[in-house]
Write a protein that holds these residues in place. Sequence first.
Motif, PDB file in Angstrom:
ATOM      1  N   ASP A 195       0.824  -1.210   0.000  1.00 59.66           N
ATOM      2  CA  ASP A 195       0.000   0.000   0.000  1.00 59.66           C
ATOM      3  C   ASP A 195       0.858   1.260   0.000  1.00 59.66           C
ATOM      4  OD1 ASP A 195       0.966  -0.314   2.579  1.00 59.66           O
ATOM      5  OD2 ASP A 195      -0.828   0.496   3.529  1.00 59.66           O
ATOM      6  N   GLU A 196       2.154   1.117  -0.300  1.00 58.71           N
ATOM      7  CA  GLU A 196       3.051   2.267  -0.323  1.00 58.71           C
ATOM      8  C   GLU A 196       3.669   2.441  -1.709  1.00 58.71           C
ATOM      9  OE1 GLU A 196       5.983   2.218   2.723  1.00 58.71           O
ATOM     10  OE2 GLU A 196       4.515   2.185   4.369  1.00 58.71           O
ATOM     11  N   MET A 197       4.066   3.672  -2.008  1.00 57.75           N
ATOM     12  CA  MET A 197       4.716   3.974  -3.279  1.00 57.75           C
ATOM     13  C   MET A 197       5.646   5.162  -3.130  1.00 57.75           C
ATOM     14  SD  MET A 197       1.966   6.211  -5.510  1.00 57.75           S
ATOM     15  CE  MET A 197       0.576   5.098  -5.452  1.00 57.75           C
ATOM     16  N   MET A 198       6.604   5.246  -4.044  1.00 57.59           N
ATOM     17  CA  MET A 198       7.353   6.480  -4.261  1.00 57.59           C
ATOM     18  C   MET A 198       6.695   7.170  -5.446  1.00 57.59           C
ATOM     19  SD  MET A 198       9.800   6.777  -2.021  1.00 57.59           S
ATOM     20  CE  MET A 198      11.049   7.864  -2.700  1.00 57.59           C
ATOM     21  N   LEU A 199       6.400   8.463  -5.287  1.00 55.12           N
ATOM     22  CA  LEU A 199       5.730   9.232  -6.333  1.00 55.12           C
ATOM     23  C   LEU A 199       6.598  10.413  -6.734  1.00 55.12           C
ATOM     24  CD1 LEU A 199       3.134   9.925  -8.000  1.00 55.12           C
ATOM     25  CD2 LEU A 199       2.442  11.336  -6.051  1.00 55.12           C
ATOM     26  N   VAL A 200       6.855  10.539  -8.036  1.00 53.43           N
ATOM     27  CA  VAL A 200       7.551  11.705  -8.582  1.00 53.43           C
ATOM     28  C   VAL A 200       6.529  12.535  -9.333  1.00 53.43           C
ATOM     29  CG1 VAL A 200       9.404  12.542 -10.062  1.00 53.43           C
ATOM     30  CG2 VAL A 200       9.670  10.382  -8.813  1.00 53.43           C
ATOM     31  N   THR A 201       6.365  13.795  -8.943  1.00 52.83           N
ATOM     32  CA  THR A 201       5.451  14.707  -9.630  1.00 52.83           C
ATOM     33  C   THR A 201       6.283  15.706 -10.427  1.00 52.83           C
ATOM     34  OG1 THR A 201       5.358  16.331  -7.821  1.00 52.83           O
ATOM     35  CG2 THR A 201       3.819  14.496  -7.726  1.00 52.83           C
ATOM     36  N   TYR A 202       5.970  15.801 -11.712  1.00 54.60           N
ATOM     37  CA  TYR A 202       6.705  16.705 -12.599  1.00 54.60           C
ATOM     38  C   TYR A 202       5.947  18.023 -12.707  1.00 54.60           C
ATOM     39  CZ  TYR A 202       9.135  12.405 -13.753  1.00 54.60           C
ATOM     40  OH  TYR A 202       9.850  11.234 -13.674  1.00 54.60           O
ATOM     41  N   LEU A 203       6.668  19.094 -12.462  1.00 58.59           N
ATOM     42  CA  LEU A 203       6.103  20.441 -12.399  1.00 58.59           C
ATOM     43  C   LEU A 203       6.543  21.259 -13.607  1.00 58.59           C
ATOM     44  CD1 LEU A 203       6.935  21.026  -8.620  1.00 58.59           C
ATOM     45  CD2 LEU A 203       4.804  20.131  -9.586  1.00 58.59           C
ATOM     46  N   PRO A 204       5.958  22.443 -13.807  1.00 59.88           N
ATOM     47  CA  PRO A 204       6.408  23.305 -14.913  1.00 59.88           C
ATOM     48  C   PRO A 204       7.881  23.686 -14.768  1.00 59.88           C
ATOM     49  CG  PRO A 204       4.298  24.052 -14.039  1.00 59.88           C
ATOM     50  CD  PRO A 204       4.785  22.998 -13.097  1.00 59.88           C
ATOM     51  N   ASP A 205       8.483  24.115 -15.860  1.00 59.53           N
ATOM     52  CA  ASP A 205       9.875  24.570 -15.890  1.00 59.53           C
ATOM     53  C   ASP A 205      10.854  23.459 -15.537  1.00 59.53           C
ATOM     54  OD1 ASP A 205       8.975  27.178 -16.508  1.00 59.53           O
ATOM     55  OD2 ASP A 205       8.671  27.600 -14.369  1.00 59.53           O
ATOM     56  N   TRP A 206      10.526  22.201 -15.897  1.00 56.29           N
ATOM     57  CA  TRP A 206      11.414  21.057 -15.728  1.00 56.29           C
ATOM     58  C   TRP A 206      11.714  20.737 -14.266  1.00 56.29           C
ATOM     59  CZ3 TRP A 206      11.888  18.584 -20.220  1.00 56.29           C
ATOM     60  CH2 TRP A 206      11.737  19.331 -21.387  1.00 56.29           C
ATOM     61  N   ASP A 207      10.911  21.208 -13.365  1.00 53.74           N
ATOM     62  CA  ASP A 207      11.103  20.918 -11.946  1.00 53.74           C
ATOM     63  C   ASP A 207      10.303  19.669 -11.558  1.00 53.74           C
ATOM     64  OD1 ASP A 207      12.084  21.175  -9.439  1.00 53.74           O
ATOM     65  OD2 ASP A 207      10.932  22.968  -8.894  1.00 53.74           O
ATOM     66  N   PHE A 208      10.611  19.081 -10.410  1.00 55.24           N
ATOM     67  CA  PHE A 208       9.867  17.914  -9.937  1.00 55.24           C
ATOM     68  C   PHE A 208       9.997  17.805  -8.415  1.00 55.24           C
ATOM     69  CE2 PHE A 208      14.167  16.460 -10.829  1.00 55.24           C
ATOM     70  CZ  PHE A 208      14.486  15.688  -9.716  1.00 55.24           C
ATOM     71  N   GLU A 209       9.114  17.026  -7.825  1.00 55.22           N
ATOM     72  CA  GLU A 209       9.135  16.763  -6.387  1.00 55.22           C
ATOM     73  C   GLU A 209       8.933  15.278  -6.153  1.00 55.22           C
ATOM     74  OE1 GLU A 209       6.016  19.256  -4.955  1.00 55.22           O
ATOM     75  OE2 GLU A 209       7.263  21.063  -4.904  1.00 55.22           O
ATOM     76  N   VAL A 210       9.487  14.771  -5.038  1.00 51.30           N
ATOM     77  CA  VAL A 210       9.423  13.345  -4.719  1.00 51.30           C
ATOM     78  C   VAL A 210       8.676  13.157  -3.406  1.00 51.30           C
ATOM     79  CG1 VAL A 210      10.768  11.254  -4.275  1.00 51.30           C
ATOM     80  CG2 VAL A 210      11.622  12.968  -5.892  1.00 51.30           C
ATOM     81  N   TYR A 211       7.767  12.160  -3.370  1.00 52.38           N
ATOM     82  CA  TYR A 211       6.968  11.898  -2.173  1.00 52.38           C
ATOM     83  C   TYR A 211       6.956  10.399  -1.867  1.00 52.38           C
ATOM     84  CZ  TYR A 211       5.116  16.585  -3.050  1.00 52.38           C
ATOM     85  OH  TYR A 211       5.000  17.938  -3.268  1.00 52.38           O
ATOM     86  N   HIS A 212       6.841  10.095  -0.576  1.00 54.15           N
ATOM     87  CA  HIS A 212       6.585   8.733  -0.112  1.00 54.15           C
ATOM     88  C   HIS A 212       5.127   8.697   0.350  1.00 54.15           C
ATOM     89  CE1 HIS A 212       7.047   5.564   3.268  1.00 54.15           C
ATOM     90  NE2 HIS A 212       6.728   4.971   2.132  1.00 54.15           N
ATOM     91  N   ILE A 213       4.316   7.820  -0.269  1.00 60.17           N
ATOM     92  CA  ILE A 213       2.878   7.804  -0.018  1.00 60.17           C
ATOM     93  C   ILE A 213       2.461   6.471   0.590  1.00 60.17           C
ATOM     94  CG2 ILE A 213       0.592   7.830  -1.104  1.00 60.17           C
ATOM     95  CD1 ILE A 213       1.600   9.843  -3.078  1.00 60.17           C
ATOM     96  N   ASN A 214       1.682   6.543   1.660  1.00 58.29           N
ATOM     97  CA  ASN A 214       1.027   5.378   2.246  1.00 58.29           C
ATOM     98  C   ASN A 214      -0.458   5.504   1.968  1.00 58.29           C
ATOM     99  OD1 ASN A 214      -0.528   3.915   4.447  1.00 58.29           O
ATOM    100  ND2 ASN A 214       1.536   3.177   4.860  1.00 58.29           N
ATOM    101  N   VAL A 215      -0.989   4.625   1.122  1.00 57.74           N
ATOM    102  CA  VAL A 215      -2.381   4.729   0.701  1.00 57.74           C
ATOM    103  C   VAL A 215      -3.330   4.437   1.843  1.00 57.74           C
ATOM    104  CG1 VAL A 215      -4.128   3.819  -0.876  1.00 57.74           C
ATOM    105  CG2 VAL A 215      -1.772   4.142  -1.676  1.00 57.74           C
ATOM    106  N   GLU A 216      -3.071   3.372   2.603  1.00 60.37           N
ATOM    107  CA  GLU A 216      -3.964   3.011   3.709  1.00 60.37           C
ATOM    108  C   GLU A 216      -3.962   4.080   4.792  1.00 60.37           C
ATOM    109  OE1 GLU A 216      -4.731  -0.617   6.930  1.00 60.37           O
ATOM    110  OE2 GLU A 216      -3.112  -0.760   5.450  1.00 60.37           O
ATOM    111  N   GLY A 217      -2.781   4.598   5.107  1.00 56.94           N
ATOM    112  CA  GLY A 217      -2.692   5.637   6.131  1.00 56.94           C
ATOM    113  C   GLY A 217      -3.013   7.030   5.629  1.00 56.94           C
ATOM    114  N   GLN A 218      -3.183   7.172   4.301  1.00 56.47           N
ATOM    115  CA  GLN A 218      -3.489   8.463   3.683  1.00 56.47           C
ATOM    116  C   GLN A 218      -2.430   9.518   4.033  1.00 56.47           C
ATOM    117  OE1 GLN A 218      -6.880   9.120   1.801  1.00 56.47           O
ATOM    118  NE2 GLN A 218      -6.132   7.030   1.541  1.00 56.47           N
TER     119      GLN A 218
END
Length: 373
Positions: free
Chosen positions: A159-182
């Motif tokens: 129920d966990e993942m690493m998520l990379v979100t790509y933003l404007p201007d070639w930027d990005f952010e990295v998150y650790h997500i727990n789906v069950e724990g929200q």
Amino acid sequence: MQRLLIVIGIFMVLLAGCSFMQREGQLLPETKTNLAQKPAASPSFFTKTSVHPLKEPRGFAMISEWLDSETILYVEEHDQKSTLKSYHLFSGKTESFFETNEWIIDVKGNEDLSLFSILTYDESDQSSLYVVNDEGQMQLELQQFGDSYSIYWNPYKTDEMMLVTYLPDWDFEVYHINVEGQTIKPIDIGQTYFQWNSANEVLFLDWDELQPNYEAPLFSYNLETEEREELVSPIISMMSFSDQLHVQVSVDSIYELYSTYTFSVEGESVSELEMPILNTYSEQWWVPFYEYDPKSSTFYYLRPKYSGDYFSYEDGYQLIAFDPRTNAEVNILEVDQHLPIKLSPDGKMMLIGNRFEEVIILREKEKLPLLQS
């Protein structure tokens, strides 16, 4: 005459028994003996069930993922609405799985296919991420969290993942997500490719943006302690799987014709294979499409026949099944193009194609169409 008929009858019984044993056993070398002059029956003729091609519906977009070992998920688009549907390959049964007023562009299941990430775009080119369970029920919703996403499901905590979100201007952010724990926790790592090393640790290549190169050092990052550690000297790429098998891709120089794939378990090298290099003439090193079955310890990959130029190479690829623990290798079949592949949960079939429009029955070494016009 009666004795001759008895001998023929015994021979036919033995022949049928051998045929049954071959079908129920492991992959066998192809026979070189020509037993009959008439055309051979298709391998699928001998299987207990036949794959029923999906009659291509109006608005069909793509086959996207396995729902279980016999059921696929595919996308239909109608009136600015996307519907994710399930289709049982042997019965032909179709059911609605998930609907949205956006366009579905990617679906990715976790290790045990209990959760699915669904990426969408709306008419304003805004991207959203939804996570649903295996019944299509919403578990997590992230709307307009980024322009696009990369998802790396945790095979140890499903129920966990690493998520990379790509933003404007070639930027990005990295998150650790727990789906069950929200829970959504930002991670301070300036990289976009991750592999899970354990339940709480990820691996990444530490690329230097200011000095582009085709290789980078391998690091580990502990999500609990937030500690990072350099593991090996620069390599090209790496893969990690749920049974603790790791693969490192390296090359002695950019002028080599083959790259080396080193397979290791718990830090100990168990085997190597050489891969012909298809040159992209950029810092992006070519790595063939691959899948891994931890239950049978089989690494599937598409192998070119020789090294060359990726953009002009046209001589086909061999789908190879490689067991890194025994160094055994089986050539499944040949395909014309380098296409994405996706293994079924039970390891018996494999989707292939830009829209996964064909399926390979691995034991029979047969490729079948999944769409019928």
